[in-house]
Design a protein around this motif. Sequence first.
Motif, PDB file in Angstrom:
ATOM      1  N   LEU A  99      -4.762  -3.064  -3.734  1.00 25.30           N
ATOM      2  CA  LEU A  99      -3.247  -2.682  -3.143  1.00 25.30           C
ATOM      3  C   LEU A  99      -2.862  -1.670  -3.869  1.00 25.30           C
ATOM      4  O   LEU A  99      -2.613  -1.112  -3.894  1.00 25.30           O
ATOM      5  N   TRP A 100      -3.275  -1.917  -4.506  1.00 23.73           N
ATOM      6  CA  TRP A 100      -2.167  -0.572  -5.804  1.00 23.73           C
ATOM      7  C   TRP A 100      -2.906   0.547  -5.447  1.00 23.73           C
ATOM      8  O   TRP A 100      -2.384   2.095  -5.582  1.00 23.73           O
ATOM      9  N   ILE A 101      -3.955   0.609  -4.956  1.00 20.99           N
ATOM     10  CA  ILE A 101      -5.219   2.455  -4.360  1.00 20.99           C
ATOM     11  C   ILE A 101      -3.582   2.417  -3.556  1.00 20.99           C
ATOM     12  O   ILE A 101      -3.558   3.873  -3.416  1.00 20.99           O
ATOM     13  N   ILE A 102      -3.235   2.038  -2.513  1.00 29.89           N
ATOM     14  CA  ILE A 102      -2.490   2.689  -1.594  1.00 29.89           C
ATOM     15  C   ILE A 102      -1.512   2.816  -1.572  1.00 29.89           C
ATOM     16  O   ILE A 102      -0.615   3.987  -1.685  1.00 29.89           O
ATOM     17  N   GLU A 103      -0.514   2.025  -2.559  1.00 34.74           N
ATOM     18  CA  GLU A 103       0.056   3.051  -3.709  1.00 34.74           C
ATOM     19  C   GLU A 103       0.634   4.206  -4.248  1.00 34.74           C
ATOM     20  O   GLU A 103       1.353   4.810  -3.877  1.00 34.74           O
ATOM     21  N   THR A 104      -0.596   4.140  -4.925  1.00 34.09           N
ATOM     22  CA  THR A 104      -0.609   5.391  -5.754  1.00 34.09           C
ATOM     23  C   THR A 104      -1.236   6.278  -4.887  1.00 34.09           C
ATOM     24  O   THR A 104      -1.013   7.892  -5.684  1.00 34.09           O
ATOM     25  N   CYS A 105      -2.093   6.031  -3.844  1.00 31.84           N
ATOM     26  CA  CYS A 105      -2.147   7.238  -3.238  1.00 31.84           C
ATOM     27  C   CYS A 105      -1.108   7.715  -1.865  1.00 31.84           C
ATOM     28  O   CYS A 105      -0.471   8.698  -1.367  1.00 31.84           O
ATOM     29  N   ASP A 106      -0.137   6.776  -1.749  1.00 31.08           N
ATOM     30  CA  ASP A 106       1.041   7.340  -1.217  1.00 31.08           C
ATOM     31  C   ASP A 106       0.708   8.195   0.211  1.00 31.08           C
ATOM     32  O   ASP A 106       1.506   8.864   0.788  1.00 31.08           O
ATOM     33  N   PRO A 107      -0.157   8.030   1.188  1.00 35.50           N
ATOM     34  CA  PRO A 107      -0.818   8.486   2.546  1.00 35.50           C
ATOM     35  C   PRO A 107       0.253   8.719   3.295  1.00 35.50           C
ATOM     36  O   PRO A 107       1.177   7.689   3.243  1.00 35.50           O
ATOM     37  N   ASP A 108      -0.187   8.622   4.625  1.00 29.36           N
ATOM     38  CA  ASP A 108       1.191   8.642   5.401  1.00 29.36           C
ATOM     39  C   ASP A 108       0.694   7.883   6.105  1.00 29.36           C
ATOM     40  O   ASP A 108       1.634   7.895   7.125  1.00 29.36           O
ATOM     41  N   HIS A 109      -0.518   7.019   6.394  1.00 29.55           N
ATOM     42  CA  HIS A 109      -1.049   6.404   7.861  1.00 29.55           C
ATOM     43  C   HIS A 109      -1.852   5.546   6.509  1.00 29.55           C
ATOM     44  O   HIS A 109      -3.071   6.005   5.561  1.00 29.55           O
ATOM     45  N   VAL A 110      -2.544   4.353   6.792  1.00 30.65           N
ATOM     46  CA  VAL A 110      -3.393   3.892   6.929  1.00 30.65           C
ATOM     47  C   VAL A 110      -4.343   3.095   7.518  1.00 30.65           C
ATOM     48  O   VAL A 110      -3.570   2.692   8.417  1.00 30.65           O
ATOM     49  N   VAL A 111      -5.672   3.104   7.092  1.00 31.61           N
ATOM     50  CA  VAL A 111      -6.219   1.905   8.124  1.00 31.61           C
ATOM     51  C   VAL A 111      -7.236   1.171   7.787  1.00 31.61           C
ATOM     52  O   VAL A 111      -7.542   1.334   6.787  1.00 31.61           O
ATOM     53  N   THR A 112      -7.234  -0.065   8.200  1.00 27.18           N
ATOM     54  CA  THR A 112      -7.828  -1.259   7.131  1.00 27.18           C
ATOM     55  C   THR A 112      -8.600  -1.998   8.154  1.00 27.18           C
ATOM     56  O   THR A 112      -8.690  -1.864   9.430  1.00 27.18           O
ATOM     57  N   SER A 113      -9.272  -2.881   7.757  1.00 30.51           N
ATOM     58  CA  SER A 113     -10.639  -3.754   8.147  1.00 30.51           C
ATOM     59  C   SER A 113     -11.019  -4.317   7.295  1.00 30.51           C
ATOM     60  O   SER A 113     -11.525  -4.005   6.275  1.00 30.51           O
ATOM     61  N   THR A 114     -11.606  -5.391   7.770  1.00 33.32           N
ATOM     62  CA  THR A 114     -12.011  -6.562   7.057  1.00 33.32           C
ATOM     63  C   THR A 114     -13.991  -6.564   6.977  1.00 33.32           C
ATOM     64  O   THR A 114     -14.006  -5.675   7.787  1.00 33.32           O
TER      65      THR A 114
END
Length: 277
Positions: free
Chosen positions: A176-191
């Motif tokens: 999940l560090w990828i999310i923090e590193t990128c600091d996007p405006d929005h995240v889409v996720t799914s399994t």
Amino acid sequence: MKYLRPFDPWNSKLCTCGKKYSFNPYTGCSHHCLYCYATYIPNFFKVRLKKNLLRELEKDLEKLPNKSVVSMSNSSDPYPHVERKLEITRNCLKIFKEYDIPLLIVTKSDIITRDIDLLLELNCTVSMSITGCDCLELNAPSTNARIDAFKKIKEAGIPTVLRFDPIVPGLNDNKLWIIETCDPDHVVTSTLKLKRDALNRILKFKPKIGLSLLRLYQSGERKGSYYYLPRDVRLNLLNKVTKLCNQLGITCGYCREGISFEAPSCDGQHLIRKENF
């Protein structure tokens, strides 16, 4: 219309995207992701050109209903390796600019940074898939290359969506560090939702991972042609992403999970400028 098609023609009850049209500049994809769902397209891992694409795209745009959003691309990545030389997607972007069409651009490729000059002139959102699963994305740019590209797009002032999708248990649920590193405006996720052919590819190329997934999914559920993890497992994985996004002040949506979320849209349509609607 020939190349612009309504998104989700199967009318899946699991799809929470707003109304939009789908456009794929290429047929097939060269990234060779073992888990890919789009292999209903024949010879999917071989990129092909479309006949009279630019001319037909203009014809389609003349017929496109007012205030429509176009998503590029939902099956074949708009930036396969040959795009560096052919510039087909770049030429399509020039046409979209002429027609002032709101765009959702979805890619796994760092080639997109070449087109930042055009993206700045478009009403668009860039959605980049960065999963940290390089071992399953055999011919795609590396995670680090995509993170660098994502940061360049964000620094240019273009709205950004991070697709942390799919979550593959035991492989990237701790990234999940990828999310923090990128600091996007929005995240889409799914399994990860497995089709039989995808599981067979993983078993062939990465047998250890494939056998681990086979054990996990045996206790899951089937929805259409897809195998899902057990609902409680999915919910736990999705909650981890949502919790981090909440801490960072980022909206988060789920893709085809059948589980509710609070973001204004799953795919990031809410980031497109409202005056076009």
